[in-house]
Design a protein around this motif. Structure first.
Motif, PDB file in Angstrom:
ATOM      1  N   ARG A   1       0.825  -1.203   0.000  1.00 35.32           N
ATOM      2  CA  ARG A   1       0.000   0.000   0.000  1.00 35.32           C
ATOM      3  C   ARG A   1       0.865   1.261   0.000  1.00 35.32           C
ATOM      4  O   ARG A   1       0.554   2.253  -0.647  1.00 35.32           O
ATOM      5  CB  ARG A   1      -0.918  -0.003   1.220  1.00 35.32           C
TER       6      ARG A   1
ATOM      7  N   PRO B   1       0.658   3.690  -3.659  1.00 31.95           N
ATOM      8  CA  PRO B   1      -0.637   4.081  -3.093  1.00 31.95           C
ATOM      9  C   PRO B   1      -1.635   4.504  -4.169  1.00 31.95           C
ATOM     10  O   PRO B   1      -2.836   4.520  -3.927  1.00 31.95           O
ATOM     11  CB  PRO B   1      -0.288   5.248  -2.179  1.00 31.95           C
TER      12      PRO B   1
ATOM     13  N   THR C   1      -4.739  -1.349  -4.646  1.00 32.84           N
ATOM     14  CA  THR C   1      -3.740  -2.231  -4.062  1.00 32.84           C
ATOM     15  C   THR C   1      -4.104  -3.702  -4.170  1.00 32.84           C
ATOM     16  O   THR C   1      -3.247  -4.554  -4.328  1.00 32.84           O
ATOM     17  CB  THR C   1      -3.517  -1.867  -2.596  1.00 32.84           C
TER      18      THR C   1
ATOM     19  N   THR D   1     -12.697  -5.412  -1.413  1.00 37.42           N
ATOM     20  CA  THR D   1     -11.340  -5.659  -1.880  1.00 37.42           C
ATOM     21  C   THR D   1     -11.414  -6.835  -2.841  1.00 37.42           C
ATOM     22  O   THR D   1     -12.505  -7.211  -3.264  1.00 37.42           O
ATOM     23  CB  THR D   1     -10.396  -5.933  -0.687  1.00 37.42           C
TER      24      THR D   1
ATOM     25  N   VAL E   1      -4.308  -5.848   1.949  1.00 34.78           N
ATOM     26  CA  VAL E   1      -3.918  -4.868   0.942  1.00 34.78           C
ATOM     27  C   VAL E   1      -4.810  -3.630   0.984  1.00 34.78           C
ATOM     28  O   VAL E   1      -4.489  -2.607   0.400  1.00 34.78           O
ATOM     29  CB  VAL E   1      -3.908  -5.445  -0.492  1.00 34.78           C
ATOM     30  N   LYS E   2      -5.927  -3.728   1.667  1.00 35.47           N
ATOM     31  CA  LYS E   2      -6.797  -2.550   1.734  1.00 35.47           C
ATOM     32  C   LYS E   2      -6.692  -1.868   3.102  1.00 35.47           C
ATOM     33  O   LYS E   2      -6.728  -0.650   3.204  1.00 35.47           O
ATOM     34  CB  LYS E   2      -8.237  -2.989   1.484  1.00 35.47           C
TER      35      LYS E   2
END
Lengths: 324, 243, 474
Positions: free
Chosen positions: B226, B230, B234, C75, C153-154
């Motif tokens: 991330r 950014p 992601t 996600t 990842v989020k």
């Protein structure tokens, strides 16, 4: 003299002595019976997982018996009439091939003959007791549990029903007030939980060292029976060497300690009182001994059922004792 | 034999008079008042098992611990010809003279009859050999009653240890299983009588540790991704970079 | 209208196929216990094993499928791993069916050591069973890790677990479902690792003959078994958090109390399994008491906070009642009542009277069938209806709910009564002293059939929409 000294000392202090060799054939038959057969059969004690073998030598030919003892699987596969009927009669639990040799089968037959002569007739205790069974009853602890459960479930249902029905007249809700209510409820629930823990934990059944039991009974569970004895039986080799208690009688109101272990898989040792309700239980585990202490106030016949699933004969695995 | 042992459990032991090796006179109850008592029988002139037997008891009680603090031992002569000096000599022979944990004692014929009768202790004088034939017995007594008895000829060694621990008010929940793996949940320490957590219990923390490491690892990698990129989505970046 | 995810639809198909088969096995068991079908007695325990392990597996994957579907709204779980999970599960199930139907493997769903090696079934069937569980366990472990990755990842770990709420901040806003799924997946990894250790120890004995310690194996087995079932339940609850607000027309947001309660769950859920070992007196006493405290403590925050939240959400709301919202609401009732039965059973002094009686299946059927199953059914219906947008028939949907509720609770009541009457669980035939167990079984079989009829009507309602959704799925 020194030999005697050595033997005595070995017996008292050595780790585990080898089983004493029992030379005579009758003794061998008895030991074989206890080790290989008694988990499913009795001689004069009534049918269990398999038939009562009292007088089996009179019912069937010796040839048939020897063959069935040594090769039951083959006789069933060959659809031997008697063998098939027995399988049907005993809930399709087939007798396993125990790998016994003919000489061993002969020794077993000798024991069945001798034991049949010694025991007068098959015990009729279970049959008579079963006939006298009335309606099942709920004893106090069980009905309290059920009552508490019904009571709380009813409250849950009522609250959900009330909330569900409230959607018929929609309206904005004061969330702040609700959160205040939640806080109060959370606090109440926490108090209830702590109180319940404090109230119920002292009732745990684990042995209290300061109490001395009045009677100790060793229990060895195996697929599919319980063996009672005054001496610890911790391996299959002990069966036949250490005397077992065929009919267990316990004094009423005495503190009895059952030392429960298992010779094969996990079993449960559940004590059912004359009301046919569970009074106490412990697990029978291979390699460990669980110590269960009970004070049996009421006289009568108590049943023991296996409470941990242990394969095909699980539901037939039972025993019992008298309290006087 | 085992039937004899089981018959003895919970039997009341008669409170007989005793004379100790130092000459003191008292009653059996004076000995069991403070602590539970392990009672065993011998006679001084025995050329057979008595001395080795007592040595066995001495060593076994030493190994099991708690002697003196939790229980004491009384070795009682069952030969009414034995005197206080005789039993004193026996104590000396065992290296137990003056031991605070052991008493050696004699009693009179009538009392001997009562206690051996109560405990079914069997002995018979053999005039030909001028010896007393007898069996060997150890009895644990608490509060004047038999907790457990061992009679030679019908048991195994672990039971002596069990008797001692039982007398000390604890319980050994484990019997050894042949060929057991070292990964058990807890072990019984015969020296302290305590159960201790073993490697198996430590192994039980492994799943939680694995989950913790997995969570920290996954979130660490996700966080790095991330920070590095950014500007892009992601989730998709991870997948494209890994497939 | 929202397109349905095709993997979610595949999982739905598998669930709809396996569930009725396994349910019929359950009815078969109750029939045998009632004295019927006596000729098939040798099949009782193999089918009991299949019913148990099958139901646990089906509802675990169904709940995981819901979780994956929810996550895909925020996600992106890896499609490759989703495919692998599906494939691995099918292979595992296939081997399981072989071990049950060809090998008559019957060691029970938690296959307590050393029973798999000491039964009347052939050794190969035990190996097949263990192999099946190995494949399933490995697949699900991978799946769990991928879903965690998708969250990672989020969100950062502190956000995903809602720690900023604990610190008093409410930004960024984290959906409660994400928080619950994160907690459940992390604890799920622990449960699956415990399962892997059990299997490794089994293989060790199989290949080297080194026996394991029965108490240790029991600890690991219930660590795995209890926790996996518990977490499947929480994943179902996450689905309720996600979807029920859409029907209530109100938000159901994370806040400090919600964060506190689910973090408490993460801390203590791994200790609750000790309550399965209460009757093993050799287990050190401290662990037993920890078991009771942890069982009580994991019930209060999660259940009280969630159920209070749900009730507040629905209270006087402009509620759109349909099959989805009804089943969500009913599922929370089942969770509450079954949870209450579980809390009673996790009380050591009550457990003496209830352990391994039918009280145990009573409470777990309540929160599984009337809890998790209802929640998942609600989510499945919701997903297919969202994609299919078919007109709904309120009368029929109420009938479905009524039949399923009446059937399920009638069937539970027989379990509870049997448990109170000390009738043991897992008895193919009841001994004369406990013959009343057979009567309860017969009534239970009738109620279970009513439930199944309700389920088939549900299936016709959802199946049509599922089929339509499949045509347009992404």
């Amino acid at each position: 003299m020194h030999r005697i000294v050595a033997v005595v000392l070995a017996l008292l202090f050595a780790p585990v002595g080898p089983a004493r060799a029992e030379a005579d054939a009758a003794g061998q038959g008895r030991i074989l019976f206890e080790q290989k057969c008694a988990s499913c059969h009795t001689i004069g004690g009534g049918p269990r997982v398999g038939p009562d073998l009292h007088g089996a030598h009179q019912r069937r030919s010796e040839e048939w018996l020897i063959r069935f003892i040594t090769q039951p699987d083959r006789m069933i596969a060959e659809k031997d009439e008697v063998a098939v009927r027995l399988v049907e009669q005993f809930n399709r639990i087939v007798m396993p091939n125990l790998g016994l040799k003919e000489a061993e089968a002969q020794a077993l037959l000798g024991h069945i003959r001798a034991a049949s002569d010694a025991a007068a007739a098959p015990a009729e205790i279970p049959a008579a007791a079963v006939a006298a069974l009335g309606r099942p009853q709920l004893i106090a602890p069980q009905s309290i549990v059920l009552g508490i459960f019904f009571f709380i479930s009813a409250i849950i249902l009522l609250v959900f029903a009330w909330v569900g029905l409230s959607t018929r007249s929609p309206e904005e809700v004061n969330v702040k007030k609700a959160y205040g209510f939640r806080k109060a409820m959370f606090a109440t629930a926490s108090v209830v939980v702590v109180a319940a823990l404090a109230l119920t934990m002292p009732g745990a059944p684990y042995a209290v060292a300061s109490l001395k039991p009045d009677r100790i009974v060793y229990v060895a569970a195996r697929q599919f029976d319980f063996v009672f004895s005054d001496e610890p039986i911790t391996s299959a080799a002990d069966l036949g060497r250490i005397p077992t208690l065929q009919r267990l009688e316990l004094p009423a109101d005495a503190l009895v300690e059952f030392r429960v272990t298992s010779l094969d898989v996990n079993h449960g040792f559940g004590v059912y009182g004359p009301e046919r309700q569970l009074l106490a239980q412990t697990q029978a585990m291979p390699g460990y001994v669980n110590r269960l202490r009970v004070r049996l106030a009421q006289g009568g016949y108590y049943k023991v059922f296996c409470l941990e699933y242990c394969a095909a004969g699980h539901h037939a695995m039972q025993s019992g004792f008298n309290v006087k | 034999m085992s039937q004899l042992e089981s018959r003895l459990i919970d039997r009341t032991v008669p409170d007989i008079p005793l004379q100790l090796s130092d000459g003191r006179r008292l009653h059996l109850s004076d000995l069991w008042r403070e602590h539970p008592l392990l009672v065993t029988f011998f006679y001084r002139r025995c050329t057979g098992i008595c001395t080795p037997f007592l040595e066995g008891v001495r060593d076994a009680t030493r190994r099991s611990g708690g002697l003196g603090s939790d229980y004491r031992v009384l070795a009682l002569s069952f030969d009414d010809a034995d005197s206080a000096e005789d039993v004193r000599a026996q104590a000396a022979a065992l290296g137990l003279l003056g031991s605070p944990d052991w008493d050696f004692a004699v009693t009179d014929r009538e009392a001997l009859g009562r206690i051996t009768g109560a405990l079914d202790f069997w002995y018979r004088y053999d005039p030909a050999r001028r010896q007393i034939e007898h069996n060997a017995m150890i009895v644990g007594i608490d509060g004047g009653r038999v907790v457990r008895a061992l009679v030679a000829g019908g048991g195994e060694g672990g039971r002596m240890r069990e008797l001692v621990w039982e007398l000390r008010g604890s319980f050994i929940p484990i019997y050894a299983v042949p060929g057991q793996t070292p990964l058990s949940c807890f072990t019984f320490d015969a020296a302290t009588g305590e159960t201790r957590l073993d490697w198996g219990m430590l192994l039980l923390t492994l799943p939680a540790l694995a989950a913790l490491i997995a969570a920290l690892g996954v979130f660490y990698l996700g966080g790095r991704l991330r920070r590095v990129r950014p500007e892009i989505d992601t989730a998709k970046a991870w997948i494209t970079s890994h497939h | 209208m929202r397109k349905a995810n095709s993997y979610t639809l595949y999982w739905m198909g598998i669930t709809f196929l396996l569930f009725p088969v396994l349910a019929i096995l359950g009815i078969y068991m109750r029939t045998v216990q009632a004295g019927g079908l006596a000729g098939s007695l040798t099949w009782f325990y193999p089918m009991m094993t299949l019913h148990g392990v099958g139901m646990v597996g089906v509802w675990y994957v169904a709940a995981m499928a819901c979780a994956a579907d929810i996550l895909s709204r925020y996600t992106e779980p890896s499609p490759a791993v989703r495919g692998l999970a599906l494939f691995g599960t099918l292979v595992g199930v296939l081997i399981l069916l072989v071990s049950a139907f060809l090998g008559k493997f019957a060691a029970g769903w938690y296959f307590l050591y050393p029973l798999p090696f000491k039964g009347e079934w052939p050794v190969w069937s035990a190996v097949a069973f263990l192999l099946s569980l190995t494949i399933l366990g490995a697949t699900w472990l991978l799946w769990s890790l991928d879903l965690l990755r998708a969250i990672a990842v989020k969100y950062s770990i502190t956000h995903a677990l809602g720690w900023h709420y604990l610190a008093g901040r409410s930004e960024p806003e984290i959906p409660p479902s994400i928080m619950i799924i994160t907690v459940s997946l992390i604890a799920g990894v622990a449960a699956l690792v415990a399962g892997v250790i059990v299997l490794v120890l089994f293989y060790l004995e199989l290949f080297t003959g080194a026996p394991s310690d029965a108490l240790l194996m029991k600890n690991f087995t219930f660590f795995f078994g209890h926790t996996i079932v518990n977490l499947a339940m929480y994943l179902g609850v996450a689905a309720a958090y996600e979807v029920l607000p859409q029907y209530a027309g109100r938000p159901w947001k994370s806040n400090r109390i919600v964060a506190i309660s689910w973090n408490t769950v993460l801390l203590i859920v791994l200790f609750a399994y000790f309550h399965h070992l209460y009757m093993d007196f050799v287990q050190p006493g401290t662990l037993q008491y920890i078991g009771q405290i942890a069982s009580y403590a994991s019930a209060i925050p999660a259940a009280v906070v969630t159920i209070f939240g749900a009730l507040l959400l629905v209270y006087r709301a402009r509620m759109r009642w349909n099959l989805a919202s009804l089943l969500f609401f009913l599922g929370l009732i089942g969770w509450a009542i079954g949870g209450m039965g579980a809390v009673i059973d996790s009380t050591i002094s009550a457990n003496v009277r209830l352990h391994n009686t039918l009280w145990v299946p009573a409470h777990f059927h309540t929160y599984m069938l009337a809890g998790l199953v209802f929640l998942v059914f609600a989510y499945f219906y919701h997903c297919s209806q969202e994609a299919a947008a078919e007109p709904e028939r309120p009368g029929l949907q109420k009938l479905v709910s009524f039949l399923m509720v009446a059937g399920a609770y009638g069937f539970f009541l027989m379990f509870y009564l049997s448990g109170a009457y000390s009738v043991p669980r897992r008895f193919a035939i009841y001994p004369a002293e406990l013959a009343h167990g057979g009567t309860f079984s017969a009534i239970a079989a009738v109620f279970a059939t009513v439930f199944l009829i309700g389920f088939f009507i549900y299936l016709s309602e959802t199946g049509r929409r599922w089929y339509k959704a499949l045509q347009t799925a992404s």
